[in-house]
Design a protein around this motif. Sequence first.
Motif, PDB file in Angstrom:
ATOM      1  N   LYS A  27       1.012  -1.171  -0.063  1.00  0.00           N
ATOM      2  CA  LYS A  27      -0.038   0.071   0.108  1.00  0.00           C
ATOM      3  C   LYS A  27       0.814   1.275  -0.007  1.00  0.00           C
ATOM      4  N   ALA A  28       1.923   1.338   0.921  1.00  0.00           N
ATOM      5  CA  ALA A  28       2.755   2.395   0.863  1.00  0.00           C
ATOM      6  C   ALA A  28       3.549   2.680  -0.598  1.00  0.00           C
ATOM      7  N   ALA A  29       3.958   1.343  -1.109  1.00  0.00           N
ATOM      8  CA  ALA A  29       4.605   1.441  -2.342  1.00  0.00           C
ATOM      9  C   ALA A  29       3.753   2.330  -3.328  1.00  0.00           C
ATOM     10  N   ARG A  30       2.392   1.655  -3.423  1.00  0.00           N
ATOM     11  CA  ARG A  30       1.463   2.249  -4.399  1.00  0.00           C
ATOM     12  C   ARG A  30       1.238   3.818  -4.042  1.00  0.00           C
ATOM     13  N   LEU A  31       1.188   4.100  -3.044  1.00  0.00           N
ATOM     14  CA  LEU A  31       0.932   5.505  -2.644  1.00  0.00           C
ATOM     15  C   LEU A  31       2.204   6.297  -3.384  1.00  0.00           C
ATOM     16  N   ALA A  32       3.447   5.619  -3.131  1.00  0.00           N
ATOM     17  CA  ALA A  32       4.601   6.552  -3.654  1.00  0.00           C
ATOM     18  C   ALA A  32       4.989   6.336  -5.203  1.00  0.00           C
ATOM     19  N   ALA A  33       3.968   5.462  -5.801  1.00  0.00           N
ATOM     20  CA  ALA A  33       4.012   5.141  -7.161  1.00  0.00           C
ATOM     21  C   ALA A  33       5.401   4.612  -7.512  1.00  0.00           C
ATOM     22  N   ILE A  34       5.705   3.476  -6.698  1.00  0.00           N
ATOM     23  CA  ILE A  34       7.002   2.691  -6.924  1.00  0.00           C
ATOM     24  C   ILE A  34       6.614   1.340  -7.003  1.00  0.00           C
TER      25      ILE A  34
END
Length: 598
Positions: free
Chosen positions: A465-472
């Motif tokens: 989820k954190a990675a998706r928010l950071a577009a990574i």
Amino acid sequence: MKVIRTYRKGEDSRENTGKPPYSRLLSHILPLFKQYRYRLMLGFTALLAVDFLQLTIPRLLKKGVDSLAAQTATPDSLLYYSVFIIIIALAVTCLRFVWRYTIIGFSRYLERAIRNRIFNHILKMDEAFFEKRTTGDIMAHASNDLTAVQMACGMGLVAAVDALVMTIAAIGFMSMLHVKLTILALLPMPFLAIFTRILSARLHRRFNTVQEQFSLLTEFSRSTLASIRLIKAYTMEKFQTTEFDKLGRKYVKSNIEVARVQGLMFPIATLVGNVGMMIILFFGGRLVVRGDITMGDFVAFITYLYMLIWPMMAIGWVTNLVQRGITSLSRIDSLMMERPLLDDPPGEKVVSDKPVFSLRNLSFCYPSSNRPVLSDIALELGPGIHGITGRTGSGKSTVCKILARFYPVEDGSLFFEGRDVNTLSLDTVRSHIGYVAQEPTLFSRTIGDNIRLGLPDASDEAVEKAARLAAIHDDIMDFPKGYQTLIGERGIKLSGGQRQRLALARALLVDRPVLLIDDGLSAVDVETEHEIFARLKEHLQGKTVVIVSNRLKLLTMTDHIIIFEEGAIAGDGRHEQLLEENSFYRAMFTKQMREDIV
């Protein structure tokens, strides 16, 4: 205008280069001797038992030789002496294992304890400490210096005690055989003491130089490997090799200077022992001829003197180990005496989902400089998204570092939730903050481990989820092993933008009330940056967010923009207001719009 000279605080402990008192040096190791006292008692008991058993062998030889000389020896009596010597030898073997296992083992426990203390101490230090000391220097303290201390407290201690006991006992047994002959044998000893004292002083100075050279060599190696891409890009391999060779030659030269001193110690000790042996052969032989002592006495006397040669030689070796240990312990002491500029009071714990920072006439200059970076800053940073912009060197990043409590500030100049930060513990403030730097720090581990840095037990779903928010996330899944991909030293497998987004995902995972992004999206393209910001704006509702950037398109999406100019606030407000009232912001915006059109 008030400017804080923060580097003054605790300056004496860092600038004092004098030799520390021995009492302070011993305070680093004596508690460990007390902690492992029973282990050491067992080890030294075994060591003393070995010395005692070794000293009984010449007595057996004396009896055997005397019986042979008197022609009273029988095969049974000689067998008795031989078996007894073998039993002693076996006992010595077992006891030597005991003292080596206990005492040398203790030195390893001591090494581990001091290394842990050094590591823990370094983790408590602040930015000013790391600006002053290089990584190579710190690594040298935790490796070469610590090894020297371990050797001094292990083999050095054993050799010193063994030499002392053997010397006293051997001289005692020799005196029982013939006092005058013992005095003659010990006549060369004062010369050994004089030479040892002279050489020890030189050894201390030269070994200190060796350790300093090792620090430089280690730091050069570390910085070269960390910057390997830059070295290759500028075709600097040959230059770096030449420089490394120069440092290596200086290090070898310093070691040869140490070896020169060490090379004198052992031959001098051996010479003193052999001179004593010559005296015994000449005068002792005459005593045997005259019948003043028996042949057995003479053999035993020579055996004891031979045992005395080892302590004489050990003086040089022990002196070498002790001097190395003292020099290295002094260097470790200087590191341990460093104190952070930041006070860390226990303080009352603050729990808040919507914290507010208040800067009240805050002025600041870095510890290594007298030039003020911030001057009389008055600012309120509460829930919402705050953008900070300005020319290079105007103090933008400094504000983020101060909010993150990397540097000390004057009392009454920075408040957190209405409380002076100097009355709160560092953990209290930092536990509310997620921080993203322009140059993110990544570790040579997996992508998932790097995102989990602040929350090691986070689930895979939370990490994704954190990675998706950071577009990574999509970039991560392009790797064959996904989140289990090893990224190499400092994230060498990733692009600059990927590293920054990974660092952003790390900060988003901990989900703290404050998020500081210090130009942490500068390597990301504009389209991706806007995509990230759109996601963050919804996710960060109610949180205090500070974004440092010179991309005004990004800042137009923030709730509040602050312009810094030469360490002071030159304007603040919303985008439309600044575009109308602030000429610098208007010129900057116009220029960027024109560049985008072109």
